[in-house]
Enzyme design. Structure first.
Site, PDB file in Angstrom:
ATOM      1  N   ARG B  51       0.798  -1.445  -0.015  1.00  0.00           N
ATOM      2  CA  ARG B  51       0.107   0.141   0.090  1.00  0.00           C
ATOM      3  C   ARG B  51       1.012   1.325   0.130  1.00  0.00           C
ATOM      4  O   ARG B  51       1.198   1.716   1.107  1.00  0.00           O
ATOM      5  CB  ARG B  51      -0.952  -0.060   1.178  1.00  0.00           C
ATOM      6  CG  ARG B  51      -1.788  -1.135   1.182  1.00  0.00           C
ATOM      7  CD  ARG B  51      -3.055  -0.939   2.482  1.00  0.00           C
ATOM      8  NE  ARG B  51      -3.573  -2.079   2.795  1.00  0.00           N
ATOM      9  CZ  ARG B  51      -3.246  -3.120   3.907  1.00  0.00           C
ATOM     10  NH1 ARG B  51      -2.190  -2.881   4.537  1.00  0.00           N
ATOM     11  NH2 ARG B  51      -4.124  -3.958   4.147  1.00  0.00           N
ATOM     12  N   ASP B  53       2.196   5.009   0.117  1.00  0.00           N
ATOM     13  CA  ASP B  53       1.828   6.048   0.659  1.00  0.00           C
ATOM     14  C   ASP B  53       1.520   7.157  -0.388  1.00  0.00           C
ATOM     15  O   ASP B  53       2.040   6.969  -1.618  1.00  0.00           O
ATOM     16  CB  ASP B  53       2.852   6.679   1.672  1.00  0.00           C
ATOM     17  CG  ASP B  53       3.031   5.798   2.955  1.00  0.00           C
ATOM     18  OD1 ASP B  53       2.031   5.344   3.307  1.00  0.00           O
ATOM     19  OD2 ASP B  53       4.050   5.815   3.475  1.00  0.00           O
ATOM     20  N   ARG B 198       9.878   6.251   4.997  1.00  0.00           N
ATOM     21  CA  ARG B 198      10.364   7.767   5.231  1.00  0.00           C
ATOM     22  C   ARG B 198      10.908   8.142   6.748  1.00  0.00           C
ATOM     23  O   ARG B 198      11.837   8.859   6.736  1.00  0.00           O
ATOM     24  CB  ARG B 198       8.819   8.490   5.153  1.00  0.00           C
ATOM     25  CG  ARG B 198       9.040   9.910   4.625  1.00  0.00           C
ATOM     26  CD  ARG B 198       7.737  10.633   4.482  1.00  0.00           C
ATOM     27  NE  ARG B 198       6.681   9.871   3.339  1.00  0.00           N
ATOM     28  CZ  ARG B 198       5.800  10.445   3.289  1.00  0.00           C
ATOM     29  NH1 ARG B 198       5.268  11.357   3.439  1.00  0.00           N
ATOM     30  NH2 ARG B 198       4.948   9.683   2.152  1.00  0.00           N
TER      31      ARG B 198
END
Lengths: 215, 215
Positions: B51, B53, B198
């Site tokens: 999934r 971002d 991240r």
């Protein structure tokens, strides 16, 4: 009066081209507005080596501007990169000999044109290549390209309605490189008429697809 | 019922991420809508291996969908590429063994994260890299990276407010490559929490800049 030589990289997707125009935003206009604080508040004239067409990108467009400021070239570069949108970057700024003119003193300009022939175009290439997924004969395109090298009248390769009188230009180099499913055209000339590169490449691609007799 | 394995490339700039969300357009939603004609008109569920971002791009996202159609995989691929916007491309489509599930059967997923440390960012990189023009010690970042490889609880590296209970993941590989003014991080894991890549890279970059003690 100082003459500053600026080297620019820009993503031309969102602009009408290099040159100031009434119908949209140009790279030249943004450059001139960003330089205004160094020219007493009035946007100074910025001369580009080449007037890139709408949607054309630059890896190293050279531009010149005459200024009276004492700010060092590096400081001007930094200030411009703060003021300009991030699709236009000043990648170099140096003091040039007074009177240096980006267009008059350009020895040559090189355009790169990328044509992708694979069925599916990468999403990352969509603003940067011409997607032409038909089979092309690179040999035929190469032969046709050699006929265009040299000093010729390129009137039939310019945009319709162009008002330029002298349509003679010298192509120093027109090279085709095949890289996977991509044909890269590198065209070096003393100058280009409006839409000239695009018109030449479209014609070569027609030759390659057998749509025009190569002779 | 057939199971189709689709391989996708997308530019995530304009999307809220892979997963369907109420607050904006997702890649999953566009895929499901584009597949509706092959599923009796109702958008079928498309499962992505990861999934991604918001703003994250894909070079090879694998997705699966179950369909009852007789149209060959290549025909479905072509139809999808006509219907989808050009920032999402189906670069592969094959029939998979029935029951193949892009997420449950994924062996590993690899994220690439690019950090540019030069003062001026190329306009062509602006949607694709993190511009962090501070000096970084790559050696310190490499040492810190090795501590993260293996099976760990990554709860402190996920998005605030995430409701996932099992926050243990296994990082198989976390490599740093220096290419000119760019640091490329390749992270391979069995799975990623939301914002995990991240958060890890931001932490490593802090180590590299001396903002956190590396021990």
């Amino acid at each position: 009066m100082r003459t500053l030589k600026l080297t620019l990289a820009y993503d031309g997707t969102n602009y009408v081209g290099w040159q100031r125009q009434l119908n949209g935003m140009s790279v030249q206009q943004l450059m001139e507005e960003a330089l205004a604080p160094f020219a007493g508040g009035e946007p100074p004239t910025v001369v580009g080596a080449g007037r890139t067409d709408a949607g054309v990108h630059a890896l190293g467009q050279v531009a010149t501007v005459n200024l009276e400021t004492d700010v060092p070239a590096l400081g001007i570069q930094r200030a411009l990169n703060v003021r300009l949108p991030d699709d236009i970057r000043v990648i170099g700024a140096v003091d040039a000999p007074p009177g240096f003119h980006a267009r008059h003193h350009a020895k040559a300009k090189t355009y790169r044109y990328r044509m992708v022939t694979t069925p599916v175009l990468s999403p990352f290439d969509r603003w940067f290549v011409w997607h032409a997924p038909e089979p092309r004969d690179a040999g035929v395109m190469r032969v046709a390209a050699t006929a265009l090298v040299g000093r010729h009248d390129f009137a039939s390769f310019q945009a319709r309605g162009a008002a330029i009188r002298d349509t003679v230009r010298t192509i120093h180099r027109l090279e085709l490189t095949i890289q996977g499913g991509e044909v890269v055209f590198d065209v070096e000339a003393d100058g280009f008429l409006r839409h000239m590169v695009r018109a030449i490449l479209g014609t070569l691609a027609d030759f390659g697809a057998g749509l025009r007799p190569a002779d």
